[in-house]
Design a protein around this motif. Structure first.
Motif, PDB file in Angstrom:
ATOM      1  N   ALA A   1      -6.472  28.323  -0.832  1.00 22.10           N
ATOM      2  CA  ALA A   1      -5.443  28.946  -0.426  1.00 22.10           C
ATOM      3  C   ALA A   1      -4.321  27.805   0.113  1.00 22.10           C
ATOM      4  O   ALA A   1      -4.684  26.673   0.291  1.00 22.10           O
ATOM      5  CB  ALA A   1      -6.024  29.315   1.147  1.00 22.10           C
ATOM      6  N   ASP A   2      -3.062  28.191   0.036  1.00 21.12           N
ATOM      7  CA  ASP A   2      -1.996  27.287   0.125  1.00 21.12           C
ATOM      8  C   ASP A   2      -2.154  26.407   1.746  1.00 21.12           C
ATOM      9  O   ASP A   2      -1.791  25.459   1.661  1.00 21.12           O
ATOM     10  CB  ASP A   2      -0.759  28.085   0.212  1.00 21.12           C
ATOM     11  CG  ASP A   2       0.399  27.224  -0.166  1.00 21.12           C
ATOM     12  OD1 ASP A   2       0.301  26.268  -1.113  1.00 21.12           O
ATOM     13  OD2 ASP A   2       1.484  27.406   0.183  1.00 21.12           O
ATOM     14  N   LEU A   3      -2.782  27.276   2.606  1.00 14.87           N
ATOM     15  CA  LEU A   3      -2.501  26.571   3.929  1.00 14.87           C
ATOM     16  C   LEU A   3      -3.842  25.465   3.959  1.00 14.87           C
ATOM     17  O   LEU A   3      -3.615  24.579   5.027  1.00 14.87           O
ATOM     18  CB  LEU A   3      -3.230  27.801   4.719  1.00 14.87           C
ATOM     19  CG  LEU A   3      -2.053  28.531   5.654  1.00 14.87           C
ATOM     20  CD1 LEU A   3      -2.815  29.675   6.474  1.00 14.87           C
ATOM     21  CD2 LEU A   3      -1.369  27.841   6.364  1.00 14.87           C
ATOM     22  N   VAL A   4      -4.640  25.374   3.210  1.00 10.05           N
ATOM     23  CA  VAL A   4      -5.844  24.415   3.327  1.00 10.05           C
ATOM     24  C   VAL A   4      -6.162  23.828   1.967  1.00 10.05           C
ATOM     25  O   VAL A   4      -7.294  23.851   1.409  1.00 10.05           O
ATOM     26  CB  VAL A   4      -7.098  25.042   3.870  1.00 10.05           C
ATOM     27  CG1 VAL A   4      -6.994  25.512   5.202  1.00 10.05           C
ATOM     28  CG2 VAL A   4      -7.490  26.468   2.908  1.00 10.05           C
ATOM     29  N   PRO A   5      -5.157  22.979   1.502  1.00 11.46           N
ATOM     30  CA  PRO A   5      -5.607  22.261  -0.019  1.00 11.46           C
ATOM     31  C   PRO A   5      -6.293  21.074   0.378  1.00 11.46           C
ATOM     32  O   PRO A   5      -7.034  20.668  -0.721  1.00 11.46           O
ATOM     33  CB  PRO A   5      -4.189  22.137  -0.297  1.00 11.46           C
ATOM     34  CG  PRO A   5      -3.133  21.782   0.846  1.00 11.46           C
ATOM     35  CD  PRO A   5      -3.860  22.608   1.951  1.00 11.46           C
TER      36      PRO A   5
END
Ligand code: NDP
Length: 480
Positions: free
Chosen positions: A176-180
C-alpha cells in the motif's frame, strides 16, 4: 529522487522509480519517515519479466536452499523485531507493542514456511486399472502478484510472500502506498537472505498504476489481494476475465455476541480489545456488539468505563493504548460514519470526537454507539476505525440471526458460559473464523485465515492451507 530515496527492487537491483512519495508518521505529521520510489506501469512490467525469467530455476531448484533463505529471513526479522516494530508503528500508527508483535508474527511466518518447504508431499493412490499407479503432486503456479493493504504493513506482506516463495513461485509485490517502509525493509532482508535475482521484486507505487498493471499482465498467473471490497471486486473481475487465479481478503462487519450468562469482565475485554485496539483498523475488528437484554446495561456501562481509561496518543509513546487513525482520508471516513450513526438514530454513548494532542496527528476518541439496529449503515458497512455499535437482542436465537445478517463473514465471536450456546454458535455462525470467549481480532499465524460471503474469495491464506492458492495440483498416471 535523492540519494537517500528508498528504491524499488527489480531483477536483483535497487532501481529508482518514476516519481517519489513521502512517507509520514500519522502520530506526528511533521515527522517524515523517508522518501520512497513510485514505480510506473513500465517498471511493473520489468518486474514481471524478471520474475518470469527467474521462475523455472526457482521452481525446480534445491528445496534446502529455499528453506534456508526463508529461515534466514525469519531469523533476521525476529532479531530486529524492536526496530521493525518501531518503523511499523511510526508509519501506520498502531502502538509500539502492537508493532513489535506484528514484526514477530512476520518472522514466525517465514520460519513456519521454511519448514513447510520440506514438508510439501504428495499422495499415491491406487488406480482402478491394475498395474497403474496414480500420483497427486503440487507444483508452483508461476509469477504471483501480491497487492497488500496499509493496516498490517509487515504481517500481510509476510503471510503472502513466505508461502508464495516456499512453494516455488516467483513474486512481484506492491505494498500500500501509505506504508512502503515495512515492505521495503522486508525486501532488503530478502535481498540479503540469498534469493536469486528476479525471484522477489518490490514495486512501490499507486494501485491505480502499478496494481492495475499487475492485474492486467498475462504473465501474472495468480493474484493475492487484501484490501477493500470495491477494489477486490474490480481485481477479481479483471483477473478472472483472463483466467488468472485470484485470492481476495476484504472487509468484515464482525459480530461479537454477548449473552446474559457471560462473564462480564471477559465480555468487556473481548469487546474493547476486538473493536478498538489497533485503532479498530483490522478486518477482524468486532464492530457489531450484539448483547442480550439481561446483561445489556451492565455491559454498556463497563465498556464506557474501560474506554474512558484508554490513553489515545502517539503510537510510540509508552502507555499509549490506541494510536492515531492512519491518515486524513480514513479519519474523514470515520467522522462521517459517526454523523451517519447519529442521523440514523443511534445514540453516541462515548467518544467519536477528534482529539488535539501535543503533536499534530489523526487522533480520534474511540466511539461507542448504543441503541443501534442491524439495519443501520453503521451496522452494515465496514468503517475501519475505532467505532462500534451495540445492538440489543432478546435472546441467543435472535443474537445469532443478527450476527449472520450481514453481507460479510470473516470472524464471529460469542462470549458465554453456556457450552450449549457456544457449540451451537461455532456450528451456525456464517463466518470463516469463530471465537468463543476471545476477541474476534487476534489470530494465530499457522492456521487458516479467511472468511465467507463478501469477506473473502478463493482459497484460505496461512498455515498449510496456503498451498491451495500457491500451488496447482498435478495427477500423474504411471504404468510400468
Ligand atoms: P484499497 O482496497 O484501495 O487498497 C488495497 C491495496 O490495493 C493497496 O495496495 C492499493 O494501492 C491497491 N489498489 C488500489 N486500487 C487498485 C487497483 N485498481 N488495482 C490494483 N490494486 C489497487 O484499500 P485502502 O488501503 O484504500 O483502504 C480503503 C478501505 O479498505 C478501508 O477504509 C477499509 O474499509 C478497507 N480495507 C480493508 C482491509 C481488510 O483487511 N479488510 C485492509 C485495508 C483496507 P494504493 O493504496 O497504494 O494505491
Amino acid at each position: 529522487m535523492t540519494a537517500s530515496t528508498f528504491r524499488n527492487y527489480i531483477a536483483g537491483e535497487w532501481v529508482a522509480g518514476a516519481t517519489v512519495t513521502v512517507n509520514r508518521n500519522p502520530s506526528d505529521v511533521s515527522d517524515v519517515i523517508g522518501e520512497y520510489a513510485q514505480a510506473d506501469a513500465a517498471q511493473a512490467g520489468a518486474a514481471i519479466a524478471a520474475a518470469k525469467q527467474a521462475f523455472p530455476a526457482w521452481a525446480t531448484g534445491s528445496i534446502q536452499e529455499r528453506a534456508n533463505i526463508l529461515d534466514r529471513a525469519g531469523n533476521e526479522i525476529l532479531a530486529r523485531k524492536d526496530e521493525l516494530g518501531r518503523l511499523l508503528s511510526r508509519e501506520e500508527g498502531k502502538t509500539l507493542p502492537e508493532g513489535v508483535g506484528e514484526a514477530m508474527r512476520a518472522g514466525n511466518i517465514f520460519k513456519f514456511f521454511a519448514g513447510e518447504v520440506l514438508r510439501t508431499g504428495g499422495e499415491k493412490i491406487p488406480s482402478v486399472r491394475p498395474g497403474v499407479d496414480v500420483e497427486v503432486t503440487r507444483e508452483p503456479l508461476g509469477v504471483i502478484g501480491l497487492i497488500t493493504p496499509w493496516n498490517f504493513p509487515i504481517a500481510i506482506p509476510a503471510w503472502k510472500l513466505a508461502p508464495a516463495l516456499a512453494y516455488g513461485n516467483t513474486v512481484v509485490m506492491k505494498p500500500a502506498d501509505l506504508v512502503p517502509g515495512c515492505a521495503w525493509a522486508l525486501a532488503d532482508i530478502l535481498a540479503r537472505a540469498g534469493l536469486p535475482a528476479g525471484v522477489f521484486n518490490l514495486v512501490m507505487g499507486r494501485g491505480s498504476v502499478v496494481g492495475e498493471a499487475m492485474v492486467a499482465h498475462p504473465d501474472v498467473a495468480g493474484l493475492s489481494f487484501t484490501g477493500s471490497v470495491a477494489t477486490g471486486r474490480g481485481i477479481a473481475a479483471k483477473a478472472i476475465a483472463r483466467m488468472a487465479k485470484v485470492q481476495l481478503e476484504m472487509g468484515g462487519k464482525n459480530p461479537l455476541v454477548v449473552l446474559d450468562d457471560a462473564d462480564l469482565a471477559t465480555a468487556v475485554n473481548c469487546a474493547v480489545q476486538g473493536a478498538y485496539f489497533s485503532t479498530g483498523q483490522r478486518c477482524t475488528a468486532s464492530s457489531r456488539l450484539i448483547v442480550t437484554e439481561g446483561i445489556h446495561d451492565r455491559f454498556v456501562a463497563a465498556v464506557k468505563d474501560k474506554l474512558a481509561a484508554l490513553k489515545v496518543d502517539d503510537a510510540l509513546a509508552p502507555g499509549t493504548d490506541l494510536g492515531p487513525v492512519v491518515d486524513q482520508s480514513q479519519l474523514d471516513t470515520d467522522l462521517s460514519y459517526i454523523e451517519v450513526g447519529r442521523g440514523e438514530g443511534a445514540k453516541l454513548a462515548f467518544g467519536g470526537e477528534r482529539l488535539g494532542k501535543a503533536k499534530e496527528g489523526y487522533y480520534l476518541a474511540p466511539a461507542l454507539f448504543t441503541e443501534a439496529t442491524n439495519a443501520m449503515r453503521i451496522a452494515r458497512e465496514e468503517i475501519f476505525g475505532p467505532v462500534a455499535a451495540v445492538i440489543r437482542a432478546k435472546n441467543y436465537d435472535e443474537a445469532l440471526a443478527i450476527a449472520n445478517d450481514t453481507p460479510f463473514g470473516l470472524c464471529s465471536g460469542i462470549v458465554t458460559n453456556s457450552l450449549k450456546h457456544a457449540a451451537h454458535f461455532k456450528r451456525h455462525a456464517e463466518a470463516g473464523m469463530v471465537m468463543v470467549n476471545l476477541p474476534t481480532a487476534g489470530v494465530d499465524y499457522h492456521v487458516p485465515f479467511g472468511g465467507r460471503k463478501g469477506s473473502s474469495y478463493g482459497p484460505r491464506e496461512q498455515g498449510r492451507y496456503a498451498a491451495e492458492f500457491y500451488t496447482v495440483v498435478k495427477t500423474a498416471y504411471i504404468a510400468p
